[in-house]
Design an enzyme around this catalytic site. Structure first.
Site, PDB file in Angstrom:
ATOM      1  N   THR A 183      39.786  55.502  40.478  1.00 38.70           N
ATOM      2  CA  THR A 183      40.093  55.994  39.136  1.00 38.70           C
ATOM      3  C   THR A 183      40.246  57.517  39.183  1.00 38.70           C
ATOM      4  O   THR A 183      39.894  58.156  40.183  1.00 38.70           O
ATOM      5  CB  THR A 183      38.982  55.604  38.130  1.00 38.70           C
ATOM      6  OG1 THR A 183      37.740  56.066  38.639  1.00 38.70           O
ATOM      7  CG2 THR A 183      38.946  54.106  37.905  1.00 38.70           C
ATOM      8  N   GLY A 194      56.144  58.709  32.630  1.00 39.22           N
ATOM      9  CA  GLY A 194      56.937  59.763  31.995  1.00 39.22           C
ATOM     10  C   GLY A 194      56.931  59.589  30.482  1.00 39.22           C
ATOM     11  O   GLY A 194      56.944  60.567  29.725  1.00 39.22           O
ATOM     12  N   SER A 195      56.914  58.341  30.029  1.00 43.78           N
ATOM     13  CA  SER A 195      56.874  58.075  28.587  1.00 43.78           C
ATOM     14  C   SER A 195      55.563  58.563  27.995  1.00 43.78           C
ATOM     15  O   SER A 195      55.527  59.134  26.894  1.00 43.78           O
ATOM     16  CB  SER A 195      57.024  56.570  28.326  1.00 43.78           C
ATOM     17  OG  SER A 195      58.266  56.128  28.827  1.00 43.78           O
ATOM     18  N   TRP A 201      66.360  59.174  26.906  1.00 44.88           N
ATOM     19  CA  TRP A 201      65.649  57.909  27.020  1.00 44.88           C
ATOM     20  C   TRP A 201      64.946  57.626  25.709  1.00 44.88           C
ATOM     21  O   TRP A 201      64.629  58.551  24.958  1.00 44.88           O
ATOM     22  CB  TRP A 201      64.658  57.970  28.193  1.00 44.88           C
ATOM     23  CG  TRP A 201      64.068  56.648  28.546  1.00 44.88           C
ATOM     24  CD1 TRP A 201      62.748  56.284  28.475  1.00 44.88           C
ATOM     25  CD2 TRP A 201      64.776  55.503  29.019  1.00 44.88           C
ATOM     26  NE1 TRP A 201      62.602  54.986  28.878  1.00 44.88           N
ATOM     27  CE2 TRP A 201      63.833  54.477  29.218  1.00 44.88           C
ATOM     28  CE3 TRP A 201      66.123  55.239  29.291  1.00 44.88           C
ATOM     29  CZ2 TRP A 201      64.166  53.209  29.673  1.00 44.88           C
ATOM     30  CZ3 TRP A 201      66.477  53.979  29.738  1.00 44.88           C
ATOM     31  CH2 TRP A 201      65.507  52.980  29.932  1.00 44.88           C
ATOM     32  N   SER A 216      58.666  62.140  35.262  1.00 46.13           N
ATOM     33  CA  SER A 216      58.321  60.743  35.542  1.00 46.13           C
ATOM     34  C   SER A 216      58.274  60.522  37.046  1.00 46.13           C
ATOM     35  O   SER A 216      59.092  61.077  37.788  1.00 46.13           O
ATOM     36  CB  SER A 216      59.380  59.813  34.927  1.00 46.13           C
ATOM     37  OG  SER A 216      59.254  58.512  35.480  1.00 46.13           O
ATOM     38  N   HIS A 264      63.017  57.094  40.824  1.00 44.29           N
ATOM     39  CA  HIS A 264      63.211  58.502  40.466  1.00 44.29           C
ATOM     40  C   HIS A 264      63.188  59.345  41.750  1.00 44.29           C
ATOM     41  O   HIS A 264      63.162  58.811  42.847  1.00 44.29           O
ATOM     42  CB  HIS A 264      62.127  58.943  39.475  1.00 44.29           C
ATOM     43  CG  HIS A 264      62.407  58.426  38.088  1.00 44.29           C
ATOM     44  ND1 HIS A 264      62.502  59.242  36.987  1.00 44.29           N
ATOM     45  CD2 HIS A 264      62.635  57.180  37.634  1.00 44.29           C
ATOM     46  CE1 HIS A 264      62.778  58.517  35.919  1.00 44.29           C
ATOM     47  NE2 HIS A 264      62.851  57.257  36.290  1.00 44.29           N
ATOM     48  N   ARG A 304      45.493  57.876  31.236  1.00 48.10           N
ATOM     49  CA  ARG A 304      45.128  58.424  32.550  1.00 48.10           C
ATOM     50  C   ARG A 304      45.879  57.756  33.695  1.00 48.10           C
ATOM     51  O   ARG A 304      46.169  56.562  33.646  1.00 48.10           O
ATOM     52  CB  ARG A 304      43.632  58.219  32.801  1.00 48.10           C
ATOM     53  CG  ARG A 304      42.741  59.164  32.043  1.00 48.10           C
ATOM     54  CD  ARG A 304      41.305  58.985  32.470  1.00 48.10           C
ATOM     55  NE  ARG A 304      40.863  57.610  32.360  1.00 48.10           N
ATOM     56  CZ  ARG A 304      39.864  57.202  31.582  1.00 48.10           C
ATOM     57  NH1 ARG A 304      39.193  58.060  30.843  1.00 48.10           N
ATOM     58  NH2 ARG A 304      39.515  55.933  31.551  1.00 48.10           N
TER      59      ARG A 304
HETATM   60  C1  LIG Z   1      64.945  61.119  30.535  1.00 45.86           C
HETATM   61  C2  LIG Z   1      63.803  60.168  30.669  1.00 45.86           C
HETATM   62  N1  LIG Z   1      62.698  60.340  29.919  1.00 45.86           N
HETATM   63  C3  LIG Z   1      61.651  59.511  30.014  1.00 45.86           C
HETATM   64  C4  LIG Z   1      61.653  58.442  30.897  1.00 45.86           C
HETATM   65  C5  LIG Z   1      60.481  57.531  30.943  1.00 45.86           C
HETATM   66  O1  LIG Z   1      59.782  57.580  32.167  1.00 45.86           O
HETATM   67  P1  LIG Z   1      58.820  56.389  32.584  1.00 45.86           P
HETATM   68  O2  LIG Z   1      59.689  55.255  33.014  1.00 45.86           O
HETATM   69  O3  LIG Z   1      57.992  56.937  33.698  1.00 45.86           O
HETATM   70  O4  LIG Z   1      58.006  56.031  31.400  1.00 45.86           O
HETATM   71  C6  LIG Z   1      62.779  58.206  31.679  1.00 45.86           C
HETATM   72  C7  LIG Z   1      62.830  57.064  32.593  1.00 45.86           C
HETATM   73  O5  LIG Z   1      63.754  56.849  33.328  1.00 45.86           O
HETATM   74  C8  LIG Z   1      63.891  59.102  31.576  1.00 45.86           C
HETATM   75  O6  LIG Z   1      65.001  58.929  32.303  1.00 45.86           O
END
Ligand SMILES: Cc1ncc(COP(=O)(O)O)c(C=O)c1O
Length: 396
Positions: A37, A64-65, A93, A189, A194, A258
Site C-alpha cells: 500500500t 489520470g481521471s 477526454w 496518466s 500511454h 491513493r
Molecule cells: C486527455 C486525457 N485525460 C484523461 C485521461 C484519463 O486517464 P486514465 O485512463 O488514467 O483515467 C485520458 C486517458 O486516456 C486522456 O487521454
C-alpha cells in the site's frame, strides 16, 4: 516483426510499455515482501517525477481521471475555484470535463483549434469576456502542445488559473518549456498504452504549497496523516487535536484515490525508459506526417514546439471517406477507432445537461477523425505500411 510479413502482422493502437524485463524486476522486488500500500515507493516516485518535470510537488493517485478530479477538488478546497466558472475543451477526454458536472461547477465548452486541436484562441477569448471564468482547463491533445504563449497572454489580460490535462502528453514541450509546468496544476496518466504505465495510475503536479497540501488530504480521506509534519501540527493546534486523535482527524471532505506502492515501484522502473519511448514514437510521428501530407488532415505543432506522440490522429474529408479507410485498415489488421472522443459536447453526458455543443473543428474531428497506431513497438517500415493502406483506401 520477425518472421512475419507486414501484410500478416497485427498493428495495435496500444501496447504495453511494461516489458518482460520490467516484470522480472517487479517479481524480484515482491520476493522481499515489501509493503504494497502507499508508502515509501510512492514518495520516491513522486520525487523522481517532480525532478523530471521540473516542479516542486507531485501527488500520485490511482488514475489520470482521479488526477483530474483532484485538480478540481483542490481548487474547491482552497477556495480558488471562486464561483466555479470554468472553460472546458470540446476535444479531450470525458474525465477532463466530468468533474465540473459531478462537483456542480459551471462549465462552458470551447471549440478546438484547427491546428493543434487544443483550445481555439478566438473562441476562448470570447468565452473569457462573456463568462469571466476563474479557471480554464485544457488538454494537450495526443501530445501536441496548446499555444501556451498565447494562452498565458490571455491569462494576463483576463486573470484565470490554468489546469493542464497532460494525460497523453508526457514530455511534450512548448518553446522549450515542459508541458505540465504552465498551469497551477497539471495531470498525468500512467494507464496502459500511454507513454509509460504503472498498470493504472496518475499524478497531479504543482508549485503551489497550499494546493499541494490540499491534494495530499483530498487523496486520502481528508485526513492530515500525509501532510508534512509542521503543517499537521499547525492544524492540530488550531483545532485542539491531541496526538492520539491526530492520525484519524479529518480536516476536509476527501476521497480515497491513493495509488499502491506496487504501481509506484513500476513507475520508478518506467520513468528512465520514458525518453526512449517518446523518441521512438516521435520518429514514427514524423513518418506519418510526411506520408499522409496532402491525403489527410492532422494536428500540426507550433514551430519550436515538441510533440510527445501517442496514437496518430488523421481526419478524412467526410464520414463516408473515413468508413472506406476504416474498412481497409480493419482488413489489414490495423487497429483503429474514433479520434479520442471527437467532440465531447456531442456525447450524452454533456448533451443531456447542456444541449449538443456544435462547432466546426470539434464536429469535424467527431465525424471524420480516426486513430492510426503509433507506439514504441512500431518502426519506420511498419508505419509506412499503415500509411500505404490508409492512402490507397482513398483511391479505391
Ligand atoms: C486527455 C486525457 N485525460 C484523461 C485521461 C484519463 O486517464 P486514465 O485512463 O488514467 O483515467 C485520458 C486517458 O486516456 C486522456 O487521454
Amino acid at each position: 516483426m520477425s518472421g512475419k510479413t507486414f501484410e500478416s502482422a497485427r498493428y495495435d493502437l496500444a501496447v504495453d510499455t511494461i516489458s518482460r524485463h520490467d516484470v522480472q524486476n517487479v517479481v524480484s522486488w515482491l520476493k522481499a515482501y515489501p509493503r504494497l500500500t502507499m508508502a515509501n515507493e510512492t514518495l520516491a516516485f513522486e520525487k523522481a517525477w517532480s525532478k523530471w518535470l521540473g516542479v516542486k510537488y507531485s501527488v500520485m493517485c490511482n488514475s489520470g481521471s482521479s488526477a483530474n478530479l483532484l485538480m478540481y477538488a483542490a481548487l474547491d478546497s482552497t477556495k480558488l475555484a471562486g464561483k466555479r466558472r470554468i472553460v472546458v475543451p470540446a476535444t479531450g477526454w470525458v474525465t477532463t470535463v466530468a468533474p465540473a458536472i459531478q462537483l456542480n461547477w459551471n462549465p462552458v465548452m470551447c471549440e478546438s483549434d484547427s491546428k493543434t486541436f487544443g483550445l481555439d484562441l478566438d473562441t476562448l477569448e470570447k468565452l473569457l469576456k462573456k463568462h469571466r471564468p476563474e479557471t480554464v482547463i485544457l488538454v494537450h491533445v495526443l501530445g501536441v502542445p496548446n499555444d501556451m504563449t498565447a494562452i498565458k497572454a490571455l491569462q494576463k489580460k483576463y486573470g484565470f488559473q490554468i489546469l493542464e490535462d497532460c494525460c497523453a502528453s508526457h514530455g511534450a514541450r512548448h518553446q522549450g518549456q515542459m508541458i505540465g509546468t504552465f498551469g497551477i496544476m497539471s495531470s498525468f496518466s500512467f494507464y496502459y498504452g500511454h507513454h509509460m504505465s504503472t498498470i493504472e495510475g496518475g499524478m497531479v503536479c504543482t508549485n503551489d504549497r497550499e494546493v499541494y497540501e490540499h491534494l495530499l488530504m483530498l487523496r486520502s480521506h481528508g485526513w492530515l496523516k500525509d501532510l508534512p509534519k509542521a503543517k499537521a501540527q499547525k492544524i492540530m493546534k488550531k483545532y485542539g487535536v491531541d496526538p492520539f486523535h491526530s492520525p484519524f482527524t479529518f480536516v476536509i471532505p476527501g476521497y480515497n484515490l491513493r495509488p499502491t506502492d506496487l504501481s509506484a515501484h513500476i513507475g520508478l522502473i518506467q520513468l528512465p525508459q520514458l525518453k526512449a519511448t517518446v523518441q521512438q514514437r516521435m520518429r514514427n510521428h514524423l513518418v506519418f506526417q510526411k506520408r499522409l501530407e496532402g491525403h489527410f488532415e492532422f494536428a500540426r505543432e507550433i514551430p519550436g514546439d515538441h510533440i510527445s506522440s501517442i496514437s496518430f490522429c488523421a481526419m478524412a474529408r467526410s464520414t463516408e471517406e473515413r468508413k472506406k479507410v476504416v474498412r481497409a485498415l480493419e482488413k489489414n489488421r490495423i487497429d483503429t477507432r474514433i479520434f479520442t472522443a471527437g467532440n465531447l459536447g456531442r456525447h450524452p453526458f454533456w448533451a443531456d445537461k447542456y444541449g449538443v455543443f456544435s462547432a466546426p473543428t470539434a464536429d469535424k474531428l467527431y465525424r471524420c477523425g480516426f486513430f492510426l497506431p503509433n507506439n514504441q513497438s512500431l518502426g519506420r517500415r511498419e508505419v509506412e505500411f499503415v500509411c500505404r493502406v490508409a492512402t490507397e483506401a482513398l483511391r479505391a
